[in-house]
Scaffold this active site. Structure first.
Site, PDB file in Angstrom:
ATOM      1  N   LEU A 190       0.851  -1.202   0.000  1.00  0.00           N
ATOM      2  CA  LEU A 190       0.000   0.000   0.000  1.00  0.00           C
ATOM      3  C   LEU A 190       0.886   1.251   0.000  1.00  0.00           C
ATOM      4  O   LEU A 190       0.759   2.127   0.847  1.00  0.00           O
ATOM      5  CB  LEU A 190      -0.921  -0.028   1.219  1.00  0.00           C
ATOM      6  CG  LEU A 190      -2.179   0.848   1.105  1.00  0.00           C
ATOM      7  CD1 LEU A 190      -3.097   0.356  -0.012  1.00  0.00           C
ATOM      8  CD2 LEU A 190      -2.930   0.866   2.422  1.00  0.00           C
ATOM      9  N   GLY A 191       1.763   1.335  -0.985  1.00  0.00           N
ATOM     10  CA  GLY A 191       2.588   2.532  -1.146  1.00  0.00           C
ATOM     11  C   GLY A 191       1.829   3.567  -1.959  1.00  0.00           C
ATOM     12  O   GLY A 191       0.595   3.578  -1.988  1.00  0.00           O
ATOM     13  N   ARG A 192       2.576   4.426  -2.663  1.00  0.00           N
ATOM     14  CA  ARG A 192       1.924   5.484  -3.451  1.00  0.00           C
ATOM     15  C   ARG A 192       0.974   4.899  -4.489  1.00  0.00           C
ATOM     16  O   ARG A 192      -0.165   5.337  -4.611  1.00  0.00           O
ATOM     17  CB  ARG A 192       2.991   6.323  -4.162  1.00  0.00           C
ATOM     18  CG  ARG A 192       3.719   7.318  -3.276  1.00  0.00           C
ATOM     19  CD  ARG A 192       4.798   8.031  -4.070  1.00  0.00           C
ATOM     20  NE  ARG A 192       5.896   7.149  -4.440  1.00  0.00           N
ATOM     21  CZ  ARG A 192       7.067   7.119  -3.832  1.00  0.00           C
ATOM     22  NH1 ARG A 192       7.316   7.919  -2.806  1.00  0.00           N
ATOM     23  NH2 ARG A 192       8.011   6.281  -4.225  1.00  0.00           N
ATOM     24  N   ILE A 193       1.474   3.927  -5.250  1.00  0.00           N
ATOM     25  CA  ILE A 193       0.657   3.367  -6.323  1.00  0.00           C
ATOM     26  C   ILE A 193      -0.513   2.570  -5.745  1.00  0.00           C
ATOM     27  O   ILE A 193      -1.658   2.747  -6.180  1.00  0.00           O
ATOM     28  CB  ILE A 193       1.518   2.495  -7.274  1.00  0.00           C
ATOM     29  CG1 ILE A 193       2.521   3.396  -8.011  1.00  0.00           C
ATOM     30  CG2 ILE A 193       0.647   1.735  -8.264  1.00  0.00           C
ATOM     31  CD1 ILE A 193       3.526   2.654  -8.874  1.00  0.00           C
ATOM     32  N   ILE A 202       1.030  -5.092 -11.820  1.00  0.00           N
ATOM     33  CA  ILE A 202       1.589  -3.858 -12.392  1.00  0.00           C
ATOM     34  C   ILE A 202       2.887  -3.527 -11.671  1.00  0.00           C
ATOM     35  O   ILE A 202       3.344  -2.382 -11.708  1.00  0.00           O
ATOM     36  CB  ILE A 202       0.581  -2.684 -12.327  1.00  0.00           C
ATOM     37  CG1 ILE A 202      -0.103  -2.598 -10.956  1.00  0.00           C
ATOM     38  CG2 ILE A 202      -0.470  -2.804 -13.408  1.00  0.00           C
ATOM     39  CD1 ILE A 202       0.530  -1.609  -9.988  1.00  0.00           C
ATOM     40  N   HIS A 231       4.250  -3.708 -20.782  1.00  0.00           N
ATOM     41  CA  HIS A 231       4.855  -2.827 -19.775  1.00  0.00           C
ATOM     42  C   HIS A 231       4.590  -1.354 -20.095  1.00  0.00           C
ATOM     43  O   HIS A 231       5.518  -0.576 -20.346  1.00  0.00           O
ATOM     44  CB  HIS A 231       6.362  -3.089 -19.645  1.00  0.00           C
ATOM     45  CG  HIS A 231       6.913  -2.629 -18.315  1.00  0.00           C
ATOM     46  ND1 HIS A 231       8.013  -3.200 -17.719  1.00  0.00           N
ATOM     47  CD2 HIS A 231       6.519  -1.651 -17.451  1.00  0.00           C
ATOM     48  CE1 HIS A 231       8.261  -2.596 -16.557  1.00  0.00           C
ATOM     49  NE2 HIS A 231       7.369  -1.651 -16.383  1.00  0.00           N
ATOM     50  N   ASP A 281       0.871  -6.527 -16.827  1.00  0.00           N
ATOM     51  CA  ASP A 281       1.594  -5.490 -17.562  1.00  0.00           C
ATOM     52  C   ASP A 281       3.086  -5.792 -17.563  1.00  0.00           C
ATOM     53  O   ASP A 281       3.857  -5.131 -18.248  1.00  0.00           O
ATOM     54  CB  ASP A 281       1.346  -4.115 -16.929  1.00  0.00           C
ATOM     55  CG  ASP A 281       1.949  -2.962 -17.720  1.00  0.00           C
ATOM     56  OD1 ASP A 281       2.521  -2.038 -17.120  1.00  0.00           O
ATOM     57  OD2 ASP A 281       1.854  -3.002 -18.973  1.00  0.00           O
ATOM     58  N   ARG A 294       6.474  -5.926 -10.925  1.00  0.00           N
ATOM     59  CA  ARG A 294       7.536  -6.452 -11.766  1.00  0.00           C
ATOM     60  C   ARG A 294       7.193  -7.907 -12.051  1.00  0.00           C
ATOM     61  O   ARG A 294       6.590  -8.592 -11.234  1.00  0.00           O
ATOM     62  CB  ARG A 294       8.908  -6.370 -11.060  1.00  0.00           C
ATOM     63  CG  ARG A 294       9.492  -4.964 -11.006  1.00  0.00           C
ATOM     64  CD  ARG A 294       9.951  -4.505 -12.375  1.00  0.00           C
ATOM     65  NE  ARG A 294      10.518  -3.148 -12.372  1.00  0.00           N
ATOM     66  CZ  ARG A 294       9.834  -2.044 -12.648  1.00  0.00           C
ATOM     67  NH1 ARG A 294       8.549  -2.105 -12.922  1.00  0.00           N
ATOM     68  NH2 ARG A 294      10.438  -0.869 -12.644  1.00  0.00           N
ATOM     69  N   ARG A 350       4.471  -4.799   4.363  1.00  0.00           N
ATOM     70  CA  ARG A 350       5.476  -5.287   5.316  1.00  0.00           C
ATOM     71  C   ARG A 350       5.057  -4.953   6.751  1.00  0.00           C
ATOM     72  O   ARG A 350       5.208  -5.743   7.658  1.00  0.00           O
ATOM     73  CB  ARG A 350       6.832  -4.625   5.046  1.00  0.00           C
ATOM     74  CG  ARG A 350       7.706  -5.406   4.099  1.00  0.00           C
ATOM     75  CD  ARG A 350       8.959  -4.653   3.793  1.00  0.00           C
ATOM     76  NE  ARG A 350       8.698  -3.278   3.370  1.00  0.00           N
ATOM     77  CZ  ARG A 350       9.632  -2.451   2.927  1.00  0.00           C
ATOM     78  NH1 ARG A 350      10.885  -2.850   2.866  1.00  0.00           N
ATOM     79  NH2 ARG A 350       9.333  -1.226   2.565  1.00  0.00           N
ATOM     80  N   GLU A 395      10.715  -9.926 -19.963  1.00  0.00           N
ATOM     81  CA  GLU A 395      10.230  -9.081 -21.050  1.00  0.00           C
ATOM     82  C   GLU A 395      11.296  -8.927 -22.132  1.00  0.00           C
ATOM     83  O   GLU A 395      12.486  -8.825 -21.803  1.00  0.00           O
ATOM     84  CB  GLU A 395       9.869  -7.695 -20.491  1.00  0.00           C
ATOM     85  CG  GLU A 395       8.687  -7.764 -19.545  1.00  0.00           C
ATOM     86  CD  GLU A 395       8.516  -6.498 -18.732  1.00  0.00           C
ATOM     87  OE1 GLU A 395       9.021  -5.441 -19.152  1.00  0.00           O
ATOM     88  OE2 GLU A 395       7.864  -6.577 -17.687  1.00  0.00           O
TER      89      GLU A 395
END
Lengths: 356, 313
Positions: free
Chosen positions: B152-155, B230, B279, B256, B232, B175, B261
């Site tokens: 639950l960071g910025r994104i 979304i 991506h 994504d 890695r 975490r 890749e």
């Protein structure tokens, strides 16, 4: 999910109970299978397997039919209605009523029930999904990945940002409001055009769709189709929207001048379009089929498995209400209806202001 | 500054490459043989490296550049950069947080809707002429569903904010539990997966989060669950994901990013319950330009002795 289990668990009742109320089903609505599974013990569904001109073989004469279930793809015109002299109720499985001759119904005292707000969330979800898809090239990118397995690197054109953009909603009814609510959470500025300004809403109102288009990055069409809204998105509106402007249509195909839209897409006069509806479904202009800046879906914005059960409940509920002379659950009430004592005179259809 | 040597090791927006060329003595080292040639001749003069999600300096490269002062990444994820080595050597590192948060969150919602409502499949259905034969089948509603966010960071927070507009219930795993958050916390990824309809991977890639989506998590998400990645590619055990999708143990996926890749497991191409993107989380004109400007501004600040704008190390 519990609702799915409910459908799968019920058995097809085998009966020939002539006492059950007969309901004529026109236009093969998507919910028909589920309707039969859930309500064959309450109604006798009569489904014509031939064209309208000869509604055979039905085991009951048309003269006794009092209720019709009709899908949005079926034109319930005055001539068809006149084949059903005892008709008291039309239940459409759509929110829209542009396919029904409301004046003929009004003249004859036939009540009309629609889907009301049942689909509003589903359609709003789809509208947002289509907006993101066309601006961020989601479907085009998915196609690209599936066909570029031999590429050493991914070179795919950039899309356009949605967050913070100005979105013009045409028709701020139930669906329009749900679209607005969702896009506000993306930090978008919501603007709208509606038949009348809505005093309870704080979004900026535009009296002209051209002015709305000129100040918007994208238009989302959510209004009902009637005489006033036919081709409401015309050449002037599209030019005002501009080369980096996008259109999403989850209303009716004829809200847009489709021929003009195709031409502008081909000429690069408009950024892109995401269309769930078309002027002549299921036909889609062939020029669109090879474009990467369009998203095309088969008039399915409302159709999720979750809403189908609710739709069947609503349809059955409206029929039962009518049969017991109780108020309908979702009676459609047009704002202006032209009545004529000479029933065979064609009268113009009305515009339901509550829907936009 | 035209005499400062900068090495480019990852694919970036053409605008950024052009500007770096104008302002610095730019060496291109994306291709391994290109890089080897540059190192042979110029290793001792390179003072900055520009990285991206497709390539960043590992320990070996950092060691090979004795004059390296700063690594500026054209991405928010820095899993390609050996941060520990940078710390040891006193090399500064910058990335591009915030400018792409909205973009990635927008696309995440787009991916969820594309999978649940089968938008890409519907588009294929129309283009192939199948609509003339009959309607497309029923799909699954998004509004009101439970969204599980891994990280639950910025994104992650931006995704949650958008999902609230769809009346979704939000839960998360992080975490550490966030005491100010109004969303429900689950202390493990498996528990999160068991209790949501759609699981979004939005955490950074670190040794701890490598393959954080494994067989156990996928099975917990279940035959009606949808995985959206979304983050890695290496967050997900890709072969496990593929077999779960093929066997119907997982309801669907919107991806994504992939482990290798631009390679995408071909078994996924025939599935109608997956959406596959190259991506493009931050791939808008607006955001890539903002990211490029951030890379340039960070480099400029460093060489002028001013504070870095978005330092990580």
């Amino acid at each position: 999910m519990a609702e799915e289990e409910k459908v799968e668990g019920l058995q097809q009742l085998k009966h020939e109970n002539q006492d059950l109320p007969q309901v004529l089903v026109l236009g093969s609505p998507t919910c028909l299978q589920t309707l039969k599974q859930l309500y064959s013990h309450k109604f006798r569904f009569l489904i014509p397997n031939t064209s309208l001109d000869s509604l055979y073989p039905l085991t009951a004469p048309l003269s006794s039919i009092s209720a019709v279930i009709c899908s949005a793809s079926f034109s319930l015109t005055a001539p068809v209605l006149r084949l059903l002299p005892s008709l008291r109720l039309v239940v459409t499985t759509s929110a829209g009523t542009d396919h029904i001759d409301l004046n003929e119904c009004g003249c004859r005292g036939i009540q009309v029930a629609g889907a009301g707000k049942l689909f509003s969330e589903e359609v709003a979800d789809m509208a947002v999904g289509l907006l993101i898809d066309v601006m961020r090239r989601v479907s085009a990118a998915d196609r690209f990945v599936r066909t570029s397995c031999e590429a050493a690197t991914w070179d795919f054109p950039l899309g356009y940002k949605i967050s913070g953009k100005r979105i013009g909603i045409v028709g701020l009814g139930s669906i329009g409001m749900e679209v607005a609510k969702r896009l506000e959470c993306f930090g978008c500025t919501i603007l709208y055009h509606s038949k009348h300004k809505k005093s309870a809403v704080s979004y900026p109102f535009y009296n002209s769709v051209i002015d709305l288009a000129a100040t918007s990055n994208a238009l989302v069409l959510c209004c009902a189709l009637n005489e006033e809204t036919r081709h409401i998105v015309n050449r002037e509106v599209m030019l005002a929207l501009g080369k980096e402007g996008f259109i999403v249509n989850v209303g009716r195909g004829s809200l847009i001048d489709e021929k003009q839209l195709v031409k502008f897409l081909m000429d690069g006069e408009i950024g892109g379009a995401a269309l769930d509806v078309f002027e002549d479904e299921p036909n889609v202009p062939k020029e669109l089929l090879s474009m990467d800046n369009v998203v095309l879906t088969p008039h399915c914005a409302a159709f999720t498995s979750e809403c189908i059960i609710k739709l069947c409940e609503l349809v059955a509920g409206n029929i039962e209400a009518s049969l017991s002379d109780k108020p309908l659950i979702t009676q459609f009430r047009p704002s202006r209806v032209f009545y004529s004592s000479a029933r065979l005179v064609l009268v113009p259809s009305c515009s339901p202001s509550s829907f936009w | 500054m035209g005499s400062i040597s900068v090495l480019l090791v990852g694919k970036v927006l053409p605008y950024l490459e052009q500007e770096l060329d104008k302002r610095y003595n730019l060496f291109r080292g994306i291709d391994p043989s290109q890089r080897a040639a540059v190192l042979r001749d110029h290793a001792s003069s390179i003072r900055a490296v520009v990285a991206s999600s497709s390539g960043g300096p590992d320990a070996a490269l950092i060691e090979a550049l004795p004059k390296l002062e700063i690594v500026s990444s054209f991405s928010v994820g820095v899993d390609r950069i050996d941060l520990q080595k940078c710390k040891e050597k006193g090399v500064r590192v910058t990335n591009t947080p915030d400018v792409l948060t909205d973009e990635v969150a927008d696309l995440t919602i787009g991916l969820i809707l594309a999978v649940l409502r089968r938008i890409c499949e519907c588009d294929r259905y129309v283009r192939s002429g199948n609509w003339k034969k009959g309607d497309y089948k029923l799909t699954t509603k998004f509004s009101g569903k439970t969204l599980g966010i891994l990280g639950l960071g910025r994104i992650g927070a931006a995704v949650a904010k958008r999902a609230e507009g769809f009346d979704c219930s939000i839960c998360y795993y992080s975490r550490n539990e966030k005491p100010d958050s109004k969303y429900k916390y689950y202390p493990s990824v498996v528990e999160l997966a068991s209790n949501c309809d759609v699981l979004v991977v939005a955490c950074p890639l670190t040794p701890e989060t490598h393959h954080i989506i494994n067989r156990e998590v996928i099975n917990a998400l279940g035959p009606k669950g949808v995985l959206i990645n979304i983050g890695r590619g290496k967050h997900v055990d890709e072969p496990e994901l593929v077999s779960a999708l093929l066997e119907g143990r997982l309801g669907g996926a919107g991806l994504d990013v992939f482990e290798k890749e631009p390679h995408v497991p071909e078994e996924l191409f025939g599935l109608e319950n997956v959406v596959l993107l190259p991506h493009v989380g931050s791939a808008t004109v607006e955001t890539r330009t903002a990211m490029a400007d951030l890379v340039l501004d960070n480099l400029e600040a460093h060489f002028l002795g001013k504070p870095l704008l978005t330092p990580l190390v």
